[in-house]
Write a protein that holds these residues in place. Structure first.
Motif, PDB file in Angstrom:
ATOM      1  N   VAL A  90       0.812  -1.217   0.000  1.00 19.83           N
ATOM      2  CA  VAL A  90       0.000   0.000   0.000  1.00 19.83           C
ATOM      3  C   VAL A  90       0.847   1.269   0.000  1.00 19.83           C
ATOM      4  CG1 VAL A  90      -1.825   1.258   1.212  1.00 19.83           C
ATOM      5  CG2 VAL A  90      -1.860  -1.247   1.149  1.00 19.83           C
ATOM      6  N   SER A  91       1.816   1.368   0.896  1.00 16.56           N
ATOM      7  CA  SER A  91       2.588   2.610   0.977  1.00 16.56           C
ATOM      8  C   SER A  91       3.364   2.863  -0.311  1.00 16.56           C
ATOM      9  CB  SER A  91       3.540   2.570   2.175  1.00 16.56           C
ATOM     10  OG  SER A  91       4.474   1.511   2.057  1.00 16.56           O
ATOM     11  N   ALA A  92       3.913   1.807  -0.909  1.00 11.57           N
ATOM     12  CA  ALA A  92       4.621   1.967  -2.181  1.00 11.57           C
ATOM     13  C   ALA A  92       3.677   2.431  -3.281  1.00 11.57           C
ATOM     14  CB  ALA A  92       5.300   0.661  -2.573  1.00 11.57           C
ATOM     15  N   SER A  93       2.418   1.978  -3.239  1.00 10.49           N
ATOM     16  CA  SER A  93       1.439   2.390  -4.240  1.00 10.49           C
ATOM     17  C   SER A  93       1.122   3.875  -4.113  1.00 10.49           C
ATOM     18  CB  SER A  93       0.157   1.563  -4.090  1.00 10.49           C
ATOM     19  OG  SER A  93       0.422   0.193  -4.287  1.00 10.49           O
ATOM     20  N   LEU A  94       0.995   4.350  -2.879  1.00 11.10           N
ATOM     21  CA  LEU A  94       0.745   5.777  -2.660  1.00 11.10           C
ATOM     22  C   LEU A  94       1.903   6.608  -3.195  1.00 11.10           C
ATOM     23  CD1 LEU A  94      -0.809   8.142  -1.429  1.00 11.10           C
ATOM     24  CD2 LEU A  94       0.311   7.616   0.762  1.00 11.10           C
ATOM     25  N   VAL A  95       3.125   6.201  -2.873  1.00 12.03           N
ATOM     26  CA  VAL A  95       4.312   6.918  -3.357  1.00 12.03           C
ATOM     27  C   VAL A  95       4.361   6.908  -4.883  1.00 12.03           C
ATOM     28  CG1 VAL A  95       6.835   6.836  -3.449  1.00 12.03           C
ATOM     29  CG2 VAL A  95       5.652   6.562  -1.257  1.00 12.03           C
ATOM     30  N   ALA A  96       4.084   5.742  -5.480  1.00 12.33           N
ATOM     31  CA  ALA A  96       4.139   5.628  -6.937  1.00 12.33           C
ATOM     32  C   ALA A  96       3.121   6.542  -7.610  1.00 12.33           C
ATOM     33  CB  ALA A  96       3.907   4.177  -7.352  1.00 12.33           C
ATOM     34  N   ARG A  97       1.914   6.578  -7.068  1.00  7.36           N
ATOM     35  CA  ARG A  97       0.878   7.433  -7.668  1.00  7.36           C
ATOM     36  C   ARG A  97       1.253   8.910  -7.591  1.00  7.36           C
ATOM     37  NH1 ARG A  97      -1.147   7.381 -11.419  1.00  7.36           N
ATOM     38  NH2 ARG A  97      -2.358   5.471 -11.111  1.00  7.36           N
ATOM     39  N   LEU A  98       1.818   9.341  -6.465  1.00  4.50           N
ATOM     40  CA  LEU A  98       2.187  10.738  -6.307  1.00  4.50           C
ATOM     41  C   LEU A  98       3.419  11.106  -7.141  1.00  4.50           C
ATOM     42  CD1 LEU A  98       1.652  11.127  -2.449  1.00  4.50           C
ATOM     43  CD2 LEU A  98       0.181  11.984  -4.289  1.00  4.50           C
ATOM     44  N   ALA A  99       4.226  10.084  -7.471  1.00  2.00           N
ATOM     45  CA  ALA A  99       5.477  10.350  -8.175  1.00  2.00           C
ATOM     46  C   ALA A  99       5.371  10.216  -9.684  1.00  2.00           C
ATOM     47  CB  ALA A  99       6.569   9.408  -7.669  1.00  2.00           C
ATOM     48  N   ALA A 100       4.419   9.441 -10.183  1.00  2.00           N
ATOM     49  CA  ALA A 100       4.434   9.087 -11.606  1.00  2.00           C
ATOM     50  C   ALA A 100       3.083   9.309 -12.257  1.00  2.00           C
ATOM     51  CB  ALA A 100       4.828   7.613 -11.755  1.00  2.00           C
ATOM     52  N   ARG A 101       3.099   9.939 -13.418  1.00  2.00           N
ATOM     53  CA  ARG A 101       1.889  10.038 -14.232  1.00  2.00           C
ATOM     54  C   ARG A 101       1.875   8.853 -15.187  1.00  2.00           C
ATOM     55  NH1 ARG A 101       1.631  16.530 -15.696  1.00  2.00           N
ATOM     56  NH2 ARG A 101       1.434  17.260 -13.543  1.00  2.00           N
ATOM     57  N   ARG A 102       1.813   7.691 -14.593  1.00  2.00           N
ATOM     58  CA  ARG A 102       1.819   6.430 -15.329  1.00  2.00           C
ATOM     59  C   ARG A 102       0.781   5.515 -14.677  1.00  2.00           C
ATOM     60  NH1 ARG A 102       5.561   9.316 -16.839  1.00  2.00           N
ATOM     61  NH2 ARG A 102       7.487   8.684 -17.870  1.00  2.00           N
ATOM     62  N   PRO A 103       0.345   4.461 -15.372  1.00  2.00           N
ATOM     63  CA  PRO A 103      -0.491   3.467 -14.701  1.00  2.00           C
ATOM     64  C   PRO A 103       0.275   2.838 -13.525  1.00  2.00           C
ATOM     65  CG  PRO A 103      -0.545   3.158 -17.079  1.00  2.00           C
ATOM     66  CD  PRO A 103       0.540   4.158 -16.805  1.00  2.00           C
ATOM     67  N   VAL A 104      -0.408   2.671 -12.411  1.00  2.00           N
ATOM     68  CA  VAL A 104       0.177   2.037 -11.230  1.00  2.00           C
ATOM     69  C   VAL A 104      -0.562   0.729 -10.957  1.00  2.00           C
ATOM     70  CG1 VAL A 104       0.579   2.209  -8.745  1.00  2.00           C
ATOM     71  CG2 VAL A 104       0.902   4.222 -10.211  1.00  2.00           C
ATOM     72  N   VAL A 105       0.134  -0.371 -11.102  1.00  2.00           N
ATOM     73  CA  VAL A 105      -0.408  -1.688 -10.788  1.00  2.00           C
ATOM     74  C   VAL A 105       0.102  -2.080  -9.407  1.00  2.00           C
ATOM     75  CG1 VAL A 105      -0.442  -4.136 -11.435  1.00  2.00           C
ATOM     76  CG2 VAL A 105      -0.568  -2.356 -13.207  1.00  2.00           C
ATOM     77  N   THR A 106      -0.818  -2.285  -8.479  1.00  2.00           N
ATOM     78  CA  THR A 106      -0.445  -2.641  -7.111  1.00  2.00           C
ATOM     79  C   THR A 106      -0.436  -4.144  -6.946  1.00  2.00           C
ATOM     80  OG1 THR A 106      -1.348  -0.625  -6.135  1.00  2.00           O
ATOM     81  CG2 THR A 106      -1.144  -2.530  -4.689  1.00  2.00           C
ATOM     82  N   VAL A 107       0.635  -4.685  -6.370  1.00  5.65           N
ATOM     83  CA  VAL A 107       0.672  -6.077  -5.946  1.00  5.65           C
ATOM     84  C   VAL A 107       0.401  -6.083  -4.445  1.00  5.65           C
ATOM     85  CG1 VAL A 107       1.989  -8.212  -5.854  1.00  5.65           C
ATOM     86  CG2 VAL A 107       2.341  -6.620  -7.753  1.00  5.65           C
ATOM     87  N   PHE A 108      -0.742  -6.643  -4.076  1.00  4.13           N
ATOM     88  CA  PHE A 108      -1.175  -6.654  -2.674  1.00  4.13           C
ATOM     89  C   PHE A 108      -0.724  -7.959  -2.033  1.00  4.13           C
ATOM     90  CE2 PHE A 108      -4.518  -7.507   0.561  1.00  4.13           C
ATOM     91  CZ  PHE A 108      -4.304  -6.404   1.373  1.00  4.13           C
ATOM     92  N   HIS A 109       0.288  -7.848  -1.182  1.00  4.27           N
ATOM     93  CA  HIS A 109       0.847  -9.036  -0.530  1.00  4.27           C
ATOM     94  C   HIS A 109       0.128  -9.376   0.765  1.00  4.27           C
ATOM     95  CE1 HIS A 109       4.385  -9.405  -3.198  1.00  4.27           C
ATOM     96  NE2 HIS A 109       4.250  -8.088  -3.317  1.00  4.27           N
ATOM     97  N   GLY A 110      -0.721  -8.474   1.236  1.00  2.11           N
ATOM     98  CA  GLY A 110      -1.503  -8.750   2.430  1.00  2.11           C
ATOM     99  C   GLY A 110      -1.182  -7.808   3.568  1.00  2.11           C
ATOM    100  N   VAL A 111      -2.181  -7.571   4.405  1.00  2.00           N
ATOM    101  CA  VAL A 111      -2.025  -6.810   5.641  1.00  2.00           C
ATOM    102  C   VAL A 111      -2.846  -7.516   6.705  1.00  2.00           C
ATOM    103  CG1 VAL A 111      -1.663  -4.586   4.474  1.00  2.00           C
ATOM    104  CG2 VAL A 111      -3.989  -5.301   5.091  1.00  2.00           C
ATOM    105  N   ALA A 112      -2.667  -7.126   7.950  1.00  3.29           N
ATOM    106  CA  ALA A 112      -3.485  -7.676   9.020  1.00  3.29           C
ATOM    107  C   ALA A 112      -4.958  -7.378   8.743  1.00  3.29           C
ATOM    108  CB  ALA A 112      -3.068  -7.092  10.358  1.00  3.29           C
ATOM    109  N   GLU A 113      -5.832  -8.253   9.209  1.00  2.00           N
ATOM    110  CA  GLU A 113      -7.259  -8.124   8.904  1.00  2.00           C
ATOM    111  C   GLU A 113      -7.810  -6.755   9.286  1.00  2.00           C
ATOM    112  OE1 GLU A 113     -11.413 -10.632   9.616  1.00  2.00           O
ATOM    113  OE2 GLU A 113      -9.532 -11.301  10.526  1.00  2.00           O
ATOM    114  N   ALA A 114      -7.372  -6.231  10.418  1.00  3.08           N
ATOM    115  CA  ALA A 114      -7.878  -4.940  10.882  1.00  3.08           C
ATOM    116  C   ALA A 114      -7.461  -3.792   9.970  1.00  3.08           C
ATOM    117  CB  ALA A 114      -7.398  -4.664  12.302  1.00  3.08           C
ATOM    118  N   ASP A 115      -6.401  -3.990   9.183  1.00  2.12           N
ATOM    119  CA  ASP A 115      -5.887  -2.934   8.314  1.00  2.12           C
ATOM    120  C   ASP A 115      -6.454  -2.973   6.903  1.00  2.12           C
ATOM    121  OD1 ASP A 115      -4.275  -1.979  10.368  1.00  2.12           O
ATOM    122  OD2 ASP A 115      -2.600  -3.294   9.825  1.00  2.12           O
ATOM    123  N   VAL A 116      -7.262  -3.990   6.594  1.00  6.55           N
ATOM    124  CA  VAL A 116      -7.780  -4.124   5.233  1.00  6.55           C
ATOM    125  C   VAL A 116      -8.656  -2.939   4.822  1.00  6.55           C
ATOM    126  CG1 VAL A 116      -9.263  -5.511   3.716  1.00  6.55           C
ATOM    127  CG2 VAL A 116      -7.568  -6.630   5.185  1.00  6.55           C
TER     128      VAL A 116
END
Length: 342
Positions: A90-116
């Motif tokens: 998630v955090s890398a996706s936020l950084v990528a979106r703010l940094a690049a005017r390109r398509p951003v494909v997120t690979v979601f590796h998982g977070v704790a259930e409460a953080d979903v």
């Protein structure tokens, strides 16, 4: 196709292993790859393969930390000029979106259930497409209101650099001593406390190797007996699989742990918590699932495998998991579809 991977760091984790594998194998599917990340030993293999590497500081959970990461990521985008950015978590996706005017494909590796729910709120805003590494991760996102594509993780082929006897000799472990290996960061998610409670119930001459480091190391060392070896962060986990007899993981949650895929590839049976992506890894065999947070059943499963080569041989058999070639083909098709739909 020019593909820039963005990830917080390139150390010993499963997401980091996936990034390294995809970047190194990218040429097989017509990619020119680069990686923007914080530090980590996996960057060495990328540099050796002449894959561009750009330093991006870890995106701490603060506005200033995110700003610093975005500035560094913009440099990477400007210099590499990617067609598409693949951001891991998630955090890398936020950084990528703010940094690049390109398509951003997120690979979601998982977070704790409460953080979903929080993850879904961010990914809705920043991601062109979200990839879940396991069906269970997809289901959690869908339940929170976000659709994703499933591309199961895979272990990239590797050959152990050192044989079993040499690894054991270096660690001072005789060849006939049964060894369980836990390849996991020493952090709360991995529940090493459950593992140590289970280990205390296993008598006899055997060793538990903990390959990983983290914030809980001092506490865990204080409660471990002399048969537990704290190996720290390792760059030779594939060699450790070769030298161990059983792999064990007692996590509270997982996406689809690549360490377990590597264990299966090495022919090592697994004892692991019956959670999400772990269940998928072992759906075709390869080990024993135990209830989460249950030291007693974990101990029984480990005893049954550690002291019986025949039981290990039976447990290690499995129907196979996704291979790296299939993974790369799936990602390639997805990225090209995303670019065509811009």
């Amino acid at each position: 196709m020019r593909v820039l991977h963005v990830i917080s760091e390139m150390g010993a984790g499963g997401a980091e292993a996936l990034v390294a594998g995809m970047a190194l194998a990218g040429g097989d599917v017509g990619w020119e790859s680069a990686v923007a990340s914080g530090p980590g030993f996996r960057l060495e293999s990328l540099r050796a393969a002449e894959i561009p590497v750009f330093a991006v500081p870890l995106a701490r959970r603060s506005p200033l930390g995110v700003l610093r990461a975005v500035r560094a990521a913009r440099v990477a985008v400007r210099r590499f000029r990617p067609d598409v950015v693949v951001a891991h978590n998630v955090s890398a996706s936020l950084v990528a979106r703010l940094a690049a005017r390109r398509p951003v494909v997120t690979v979601f590796h998982g977070v704790a259930e409460a953080d979903v729910p929080g993850a879904v709120r961010v990914l809705r805003r920043v991601s062109s497409v979200v990839v879940s590494v396991a069906s269970a991760a997809r289901d959690r996102l869908r339940d929170a209101g976000l659709d994703s594509v499933v591309i199961p993780n895979a272990a990239f082929p590797s050959t152990p650099a050192v044989d079993r006897a040499t690894v054991r000799a270096r660690l001072g472990t005789p060849l006939d001593v049964p060894v369980a290996l836990c390849p996991a960061r020493l952090e709360p998610q991995k529940r090493h406390d459950v593992l140590l409670d289970a280990w205390a119930q296993i008598p006899g001459d055997c060793e538990l190797w903990l390959a990983g480091d983290g914030s809980l190391r001092a506490d865990l060392e204080a409660r471990a007996d002399g048969r537990v070896r704290f190996l720290g962060t390792r760059t030779d986990v594939r060699d450790l699989f070769e030298a161990a007899d059983v792999t064990v993981l007692t996590s509270d949650w997982e996406g689809m742990p690549i360490a377990l895929l590597e264990s299966l590839a090495a022919g090592r049976p697994i004892v692991a918590s019956d959670v999400d992506g772990v269940r998928e890894v072992l759906s075709g065999g390869g080990g024993v699932l135990v209830p989460r947070r249950n030291p007693g059943q974990t101990a029984r499963a480990l005893r049954g495998l550690l002291f019986s080569p025949a039981a290990r041989s039976v447990a290690a058999s499995h129907d196979g998991t996704a291979d790296a070639h299939a993974l790369m083909k799936s990602y390639d098709e997805l990225l090209r579809t995303v670019l065509e739909g811009r």
